[in-house]
Motif scaffolding. Structure first.
Motif, mmCIF file in Angstrom:
data_model
loop_
_atom_site.group_PDB
_atom_site.id
_atom_site.type_symbol
_atom_site.label_atom_id
_atom_site.label_comp_id
_atom_site.label_asym_id
_atom_site.label_seq_id
_atom_site.Cartn_x
_atom_site.Cartn_y
_atom_site.Cartn_z
ATOM 1 N N GLN A 152 55.511 78.434 -8.732
ATOM 2 C CA GLN A 152 56.251 78.157 -9.968
ATOM 3 C C GLN A 152 56.696 79.458 -10.636
ATOM 4 O O GLN A 152 57.801 79.533 -11.170
ATOM 5 C CB GLN A 152 55.385 77.327 -10.933
ATOM 6 C CG GLN A 152 56.091 76.895 -12.190
ATOM 7 C CD GLN A 152 57.249 75.941 -11.934
ATOM 8 O OE1 GLN A 152 57.344 75.309 -10.879
ATOM 9 N NE2 GLN A 152 58.134 75.826 -12.899
ATOM 10 N N ALA A 153 55.862 80.471 -10.597
ATOM 11 C CA ALA A 153 56.231 81.765 -11.181
ATOM 12 C C ALA A 153 57.445 82.358 -10.455
ATOM 13 O O ALA A 153 58.296 82.980 -11.088
ATOM 14 C CB ALA A 153 55.049 82.716 -11.131
ATOM 15 N N HIS A 154 57.541 82.148 -9.154
ATOM 16 C CA HIS A 154 58.719 82.613 -8.406
ATOM 17 C C HIS A 154 59.966 81.875 -8.883
ATOM 18 O O HIS A 154 61.022 82.487 -9.044
ATOM 19 C CB HIS A 154 58.536 82.398 -6.899
ATOM 20 C CG HIS A 154 57.690 83.435 -6.250
ATOM 21 N ND1 HIS A 154 58.136 84.702 -5.967
ATOM 22 C CD2 HIS A 154 56.406 83.394 -5.840
ATOM 23 C CE1 HIS A 154 57.175 85.405 -5.404
ATOM 24 N NE2 HIS A 154 56.109 84.632 -5.314
ATOM 25 N N ARG A 155 59.843 80.583 -9.102
ATOM 26 C CA ARG A 155 61.008 79.769 -9.528
ATOM 27 C C ARG A 155 61.476 80.132 -10.928
ATOM 28 O O ARG A 155 62.647 79.987 -11.247
ATOM 29 C CB ARG A 155 60.652 78.287 -9.489
ATOM 30 C CG ARG A 155 60.481 77.728 -8.120
ATOM 31 C CD ARG A 155 60.197 76.220 -8.185
ATOM 32 N NE ARG A 155 59.785 75.759 -6.888
ATOM 33 C CZ ARG A 155 58.542 75.439 -6.566
ATOM 34 N NH1 ARG A 155 57.572 75.506 -7.463
ATOM 35 N NH2 ARG A 155 58.241 75.034 -5.354
ATOM 36 N N THR A 156 60.553 80.519 -11.795
ATOM 37 C CA THR A 156 60.868 80.730 -13.208
ATOM 38 C C THR A 156 60.867 82.196 -13.618
ATOM 39 O O THR A 156 61.011 82.493 -14.797
ATOM 40 C CB THR A 156 59.850 79.982 -14.088
ATOM 41 O OG1 THR A 156 58.539 80.480 -13.800
ATOM 42 C CG2 THR A 156 59.915 78.482 -13.860
ATOM 43 N N ASP A 157 60.676 83.094 -12.645
ATOM 44 C CA ASP A 157 60.511 84.520 -12.921
ATOM 45 C C ASP A 157 59.395 84.700 -13.961
ATOM 46 O O ASP A 157 59.546 85.424 -14.934
ATOM 47 C CB ASP A 157 61.818 85.148 -13.402
ATOM 48 C CG ASP A 157 61.714 86.671 -13.442
ATOM 49 O OD1 ASP A 157 60.944 87.239 -12.623
ATOM 50 O OD2 ASP A 157 62.363 87.289 -14.299
ATOM 51 N N GLY A 158 58.294 84.026 -13.713
ATOM 52 C CA GLY A 158 57.191 84.034 -14.667
ATOM 53 C C GLY A 158 56.036 84.923 -14.279
ATOM 54 O O GLY A 158 56.005 85.502 -13.184
ATOM 55 N N ASN A 159 55.113 85.020 -15.205
ATOM 56 C CA ASN A 159 53.864 85.730 -15.001
ATOM 57 C C ASN A 159 52.714 84.748 -15.129
ATOM 58 O O ASN A 159 52.817 83.733 -15.822
ATOM 59 C CB ASN A 159 53.687 86.847 -16.022
ATOM 60 C CG ASN A 159 54.595 88.016 -15.741
ATOM 61 O OD1 ASN A 159 54.852 88.344 -14.593
ATOM 62 N ND2 ASN A 159 55.095 88.642 -16.787
ATOM 63 N N ILE A 160 51.606 85.084 -14.492
ATOM 64 C CA ILE A 160 50.444 84.200 -14.464
ATOM 65 C C ILE A 160 49.246 84.897 -15.084
ATOM 66 O O ILE A 160 49.000 86.074 -14.811
ATOM 67 C CB ILE A 160 50.106 83.815 -13.008
ATOM 68 C CG1 ILE A 160 51.269 83.063 -12.377
ATOM 69 C CG2 ILE A 160 48.811 83.009 -12.938
ATOM 70 C CD1 ILE A 160 51.161 82.927 -10.875
ATOM 71 N N THR A 161 48.514 84.144 -15.874
ATOM 72 C CA THR A 161 47.201 84.582 -16.334
ATOM 73 C C THR A 161 46.192 83.650 -15.690
ATOM 74 O O THR A 161 46.181 82.450 -15.957
ATOM 75 C CB THR A 161 47.075 84.511 -17.865
ATOM 76 O OG1 THR A 161 48.077 85.352 -18.448
ATOM 77 C CG2 THR A 161 45.694 84.976 -18.317
ATOM 78 N N ALA A 162 45.374 84.206 -14.799
ATOM 79 C CA ALA A 162 44.317 83.437 -14.146
ATOM 80 C C ALA A 162 43.072 83.564 -15.001
ATOM 81 O O ALA A 162 42.603 84.670 -15.272
ATOM 82 C CB ALA A 162 44.064 83.966 -12.737
#
Length: 144
Positions: free
Chosen positions: A29-39
Motif C-alpha cells: 500500500q505504501a508503494h501505491r500511495t507513496d507512503g511511509n510506514i510506522t511499525a
C-alpha cells in the motif's frame, strides 16, 4: 511532498504470521500511495510474582530489537527505508490507536480465531476497527 505530508500508514506487529502479512500488505500500500510506514510493537508490564521484573528501559530495548528483526526479516531490503519502528508501552490496541491518531490508515493482522475464543479473549483487531480515528485494514491469517 515532504516526509510529514506523505500518506501515513501504521501497522501493528507482534511477530505472528498475520502481523507479518499485515506488514507486507502495508508495504504494498505504501508503494501505491507513496507512503511511509510506522511499525508499532507494544509491551505491557508482565504479571510475574516473586521474580525480579526487568526495567521499562530493558523491556523497551528488547521490544525494539525484536521489532527491528521482524521488520528486517519480513520485508525486502529496498523497503526498509520506508519503515520506521516504534515501541509502545501498554495494551496493544490502545497503543495502536494512539499511534494512528495522525495516520491515514491502520493495518492490523487477525489470527483467525473462532468465535468462542474471540468472545473469551477479545480481539485487538476488532477493537481497532471499532475505535480507530482512521480507516482500518485487517489482514487475516489463512494458515491452518
Amino acid at each position: 511532498m515532504s516526509e510529514q505530508s506523505k500518506y501515513a500508514i501504521v501497522v501493528g506487529v507482534d511477530g505472528s504470521p498475520s502481523s507479518q502479512d499485515a506488514l507486507r500488505w502495508a508495504v504494498r500500500q505504501a508503494h501505491r500511495t507513496d507512503g511511509n510506514i510506522t511499525a508499532v510493537m507494544a509491551w505491557d508490564t508482565p504479571a510475574l510474582y516473586d521474580w525480579p521484573l526487568p526495567t521499562a528501559e530493558q523491556l523497551d530495548r528488547a521490544t525494539d530489537e525484536t521489532l527491528r528483526k521482524i521488520v528486517h526479516d519480513t520485508v525486502d531490503e529496498a523497503d526498509l527505508a520506508r519503515i520506521r519502528t516504534q515501541v509502545a508501552r501498554g495494551h496493544p490496541a490502545k497503543a495502536l490507536l494512539h499511534a494512528a491518531e495522525s495516520a491515514d490508515l491502520l493495518v492490523v493482522g487477525r489470527r483467525g480465531q473462532g468465535s468462542f475464543s474471540h468472545a473469551l479473549l477479545g480481539s485487538i483487531s476488532q477493537y481497532c476497527v471499532s475505535h480507530a480515528p482512521c480507516p482500518v485494514v485487517v489482514v487475516r491469517d489463512h494458515r491452518p
